[in-house]
Design a protein around this motif. Structure first.
Motif, PDB file in Angstrom:
ATOM      1  N   GLY A 185      -0.893 -24.462 -16.467  1.00  0.00           N
ATOM      2  CA  GLY A 185      -0.094 -25.208 -15.499  1.00  0.00           C
ATOM      3  C   GLY A 185      -0.454 -26.690 -15.497  1.00  0.00           C
ATOM      4  O   GLY A 185       0.418 -27.560 -15.395  1.00  0.00           O
ATOM      5  N   ALA A 186      -1.737 -26.989 -15.602  1.00  0.00           N
ATOM      6  CA  ALA A 186      -2.186 -28.384 -15.671  1.00  0.00           C
ATOM      7  C   ALA A 186      -1.708 -29.041 -16.971  1.00  0.00           C
ATOM      8  O   ALA A 186      -1.276 -30.200 -16.973  1.00  0.00           O
ATOM      9  CB  ALA A 186      -3.706 -28.451 -15.558  1.00  0.00           C
ATOM     10  N   PHE A 187      -1.776 -28.300 -18.069  1.00  0.00           N
ATOM     11  CA  PHE A 187      -1.291 -28.836 -19.349  1.00  0.00           C
ATOM     12  C   PHE A 187       0.207 -29.109 -19.293  1.00  0.00           C
ATOM     13  O   PHE A 187       0.682 -30.114 -19.811  1.00  0.00           O
ATOM     14  CB  PHE A 187      -1.594 -27.871 -20.496  1.00  0.00           C
ATOM     15  CG  PHE A 187      -3.056 -27.749 -20.852  1.00  0.00           C
ATOM     16  CD1 PHE A 187      -3.990 -28.688 -20.432  1.00  0.00           C
ATOM     17  CD2 PHE A 187      -3.493 -26.682 -21.610  1.00  0.00           C
ATOM     18  CE1 PHE A 187      -5.335 -28.570 -20.776  1.00  0.00           C
ATOM     19  CE2 PHE A 187      -4.826 -26.555 -21.968  1.00  0.00           C
ATOM     20  CZ  PHE A 187      -5.755 -27.496 -21.548  1.00  0.00           C
ATOM     21  N   ALA A 188       0.967 -28.217 -18.670  1.00  0.00           N
ATOM     22  CA  ALA A 188       2.415 -28.409 -18.549  1.00  0.00           C
ATOM     23  C   ALA A 188       2.703 -29.681 -17.753  1.00  0.00           C
ATOM     24  O   ALA A 188       3.592 -30.467 -18.113  1.00  0.00           O
ATOM     25  CB  ALA A 188       3.073 -27.192 -17.886  1.00  0.00           C
TER      26      ALA A 188
ATOM     27  N   GLU B  49       4.741 -32.843 -19.426  1.00  0.00           N
ATOM     28  CA  GLU B  49       5.976 -33.343 -18.816  1.00  0.00           C
ATOM     29  C   GLU B  49       5.928 -34.847 -18.584  1.00  0.00           C
ATOM     30  O   GLU B  49       6.963 -35.501 -18.489  1.00  0.00           O
ATOM     31  CB  GLU B  49       6.233 -32.636 -17.474  1.00  0.00           C
ATOM     32  CG  GLU B  49       6.633 -31.186 -17.617  1.00  0.00           C
ATOM     33  CD  GLU B  49       6.583 -30.436 -16.286  1.00  0.00           C
ATOM     34  OE1 GLU B  49       6.300 -31.057 -15.225  1.00  0.00           O
ATOM     35  OE2 GLU B  49       6.810 -29.206 -16.306  1.00  0.00           O
ATOM     36  N   ARG B  50       4.736 -35.398 -18.509  1.00  0.00           N
ATOM     37  CA  ARG B  50       4.566 -36.823 -18.253  1.00  0.00           C
ATOM     38  C   ARG B  50       4.101 -37.583 -19.484  1.00  0.00           C
ATOM     39  O   ARG B  50       3.697 -38.743 -19.387  1.00  0.00           O
ATOM     40  CB  ARG B  50       3.588 -37.009 -17.083  1.00  0.00           C
ATOM     41  CG  ARG B  50       4.267 -36.624 -15.769  1.00  0.00           C
ATOM     42  CD  ARG B  50       3.297 -36.140 -14.738  1.00  0.00           C
ATOM     43  NE  ARG B  50       4.011 -35.705 -13.535  1.00  0.00           N
ATOM     44  CZ  ARG B  50       4.603 -34.521 -13.397  1.00  0.00           C
ATOM     45  NH1 ARG B  50       4.569 -33.647 -14.373  1.00  0.00           N
ATOM     46  NH2 ARG B  50       5.242 -34.204 -12.286  1.00  0.00           N
ATOM     47  N   GLY B  51       4.120 -36.921 -20.628  1.00  0.00           N
ATOM     48  CA  GLY B  51       3.757 -37.565 -21.885  1.00  0.00           C
ATOM     49  C   GLY B  51       2.287 -37.903 -22.008  1.00  0.00           C
ATOM     50  O   GLY B  51       1.912 -38.853 -22.696  1.00  0.00           O
TER      51      GLY B  51
ATOM     52  N   ASP C 103      -5.897 -36.956 -13.617  1.00  0.00           N
ATOM     53  CA  ASP C 103      -6.691 -35.733 -13.799  1.00  0.00           C
ATOM     54  C   ASP C 103      -6.567 -34.838 -12.567  1.00  0.00           C
ATOM     55  O   ASP C 103      -6.333 -33.635 -12.671  1.00  0.00           O
ATOM     56  CB  ASP C 103      -8.171 -36.062 -14.022  1.00  0.00           C
ATOM     57  CG  ASP C 103      -8.465 -36.772 -15.333  1.00  0.00           C
ATOM     58  OD1 ASP C 103      -7.611 -36.758 -16.243  1.00  0.00           O
ATOM     59  OD2 ASP C 103      -9.568 -37.351 -15.430  1.00  0.00           O
ATOM     60  N   GLU C 104      -6.718 -35.456 -11.384  1.00  0.00           N
ATOM     61  CA  GLU C 104      -6.623 -34.694 -10.132  1.00  0.00           C
ATOM     62  C   GLU C 104      -5.229 -34.109  -9.939  1.00  0.00           C
ATOM     63  O   GLU C 104      -5.084 -32.954  -9.535  1.00  0.00           O
ATOM     64  CB  GLU C 104      -6.982 -35.584  -8.946  1.00  0.00           C
ATOM     65  CG  GLU C 104      -6.956 -34.847  -7.615  1.00  0.00           C
ATOM     66  CD  GLU C 104      -7.371 -35.722  -6.460  1.00  0.00           C
ATOM     67  OE1 GLU C 104      -6.610 -35.778  -5.479  1.00  0.00           O
ATOM     68  OE2 GLU C 104      -8.455 -36.337  -6.532  1.00  0.00           O
ATOM     69  N   ASP C 105      -4.200 -34.903 -10.232  1.00  0.00           N
ATOM     70  CA  ASP C 105      -2.827 -34.423 -10.069  1.00  0.00           C
ATOM     71  C   ASP C 105      -2.538 -33.246 -10.997  1.00  0.00           C
ATOM     72  O   ASP C 105      -1.875 -32.283 -10.610  1.00  0.00           O
ATOM     73  CB  ASP C 105      -1.823 -35.551 -10.314  1.00  0.00           C
ATOM     74  CG  ASP C 105      -1.893 -36.644  -9.244  1.00  0.00           C
ATOM     75  OD1 ASP C 105      -2.464 -36.401  -8.157  1.00  0.00           O
ATOM     76  OD2 ASP C 105      -1.384 -37.746  -9.521  1.00  0.00           O
ATOM     77  N   ALA C 106      -3.043 -33.307 -12.230  1.00  0.00           N
ATOM     78  CA  ALA C 106      -2.843 -32.208 -13.182  1.00  0.00           C
ATOM     79  C   ALA C 106      -3.561 -30.944 -12.703  1.00  0.00           C
ATOM     80  O   ALA C 106      -3.000 -29.846 -12.749  1.00  0.00           O
ATOM     81  CB  ALA C 106      -3.336 -32.613 -14.575  1.00  0.00           C
ATOM     82  N   VAL C 107      -4.782 -31.121 -12.216  1.00  0.00           N
ATOM     83  CA  VAL C 107      -5.538 -29.976 -11.691  1.00  0.00           C
ATOM     84  C   VAL C 107      -4.804 -29.369 -10.498  1.00  0.00           C
ATOM     85  O   VAL C 107      -4.661 -28.150 -10.385  1.00  0.00           O
ATOM     86  CB  VAL C 107      -6.985 -30.389 -11.332  1.00  0.00           C
ATOM     87  CG1 VAL C 107      -7.672 -29.328 -10.480  1.00  0.00           C
ATOM     88  CG2 VAL C 107      -7.787 -30.671 -12.589  1.00  0.00           C
TER      89      VAL C 107
END
Length: 184
Positions: free
Chosen positions: A56-59, A63-65, A166-170
Motif C-alpha cells: 500500500g505504501a509502495f502504491a 502514484e506520485r512518481g 515517507d510518513e504519508d506513504a507509511v
C-alpha cells in the motif's frame, strides 16, 4: 564462553536496557514531556498484513512518481517485512527499520513526536539508541505506529524521500490494511 555465561550476559543486558528505559521515561518527565500512555498490545502482526501495508505504501509512492523503502516491525520490534522500491539506496533499509523500531519501542509514538523529544533531550535518545537492539533506533519523522482494534500491533517506517513523504506513504500503507496510525 559457556551457555550459562552467555545467558547471564544476555539477561544482564536486558535488565540494563530496561533500567535505562525507565531512566529515559523519568528524564523525559523531568524535561517537561508527558509520558506516553501505556500501550495495550494487539495479537501479532501477520506477514500478510505487513506485506499488504508495504505494498500500500509502495502504491502511494508510485502514484506520485516517487520511490520509498518501507520496514514493518511487530510490537516487539522484530522485523516482519521490508522492501526497497527499485532505485532506492541500500542504506534506506536500515533508516526505515530504525524509524519503525523507535516508534514501537516508545509505546507507539510517531516519528514526528519522537523527533521533537530528541530535540528537547538528545542525550537520552543518543544513549538508548546505542544500547537498545544494537543501536537501530532512529527517532525521526517517517514512522508511525500501527494500531489494530485500538491496540499497538507494531510500527512502520519509511525512508528515501522527504520525511513528510515517507510518513504519508507509511500512513497510506497502514490505512490499506484497515489499521490506524493514531492512538485511539
Amino acid at each position: 564462553m559457556d551457555n550459562s555465561s552467555s545467558w547471564a550476559c544476555a539477561a544482564a543486558r536486558i535488565a540494563f536496557t530496561l533500567a535505562l528505559a525507565c531512566g529515559v521515561h523519568d528524564a523525559m518527565a523531568q524535561a517537561g514531556s508527558a509520558a506516553p500512555p501505556r500501550a495495550e498490545f494487539a495479537p501479532a502482526l501477520s506477514l500478510d498484513q505487513a506485506t499488504r501495508l508495504m505494498q500500500g505504501a509502495f502504491a502511494y509512492a508510485r502514484e506520485r512518481g516517487a520511490a520509498v523503502t518501507i520496514a514493518v516491525v511487530d510490537a516487539g520490534g522484530h522485523l516482519v517485512a521490508a522492501g526497497r522500491m527499485d532505485g532506492m539506496p541500500f542504506g534506506t533499509f536500515d533508516v526505515a527499520r530504525g524509524k519503525a523500531i523507535a516508534s514501537v519501542a516508545t509505546g507507539g509514538e510517531s516519528g514526528k513526536a519522537l523527533m521533537e523529544r530528541y530535540r528537547m533531550n538528545p542525550i537520552v535518545f543518543g544513549q538508548i539508541s546505542a544500547l537498545s537492539y544494537g543501536g537501530p533506533m532512529f527517532p525521526s519523522q517517517g514512522s508511525l505506529p500501527i494500531f489494530i482494534d485500538g491496540r499497538l500491533a507494531g510500527a512502520a517506517g519509511g525512508s528515501g524521500a522527504s520525511s513528510q513523504f515517507d510518513e504519508d506513504a507509511v500512513r497510506a500503507g497502514i490505512r490499506s490494511i484497515g489499521a490506524q496510525a493514531e492512538r485511539p
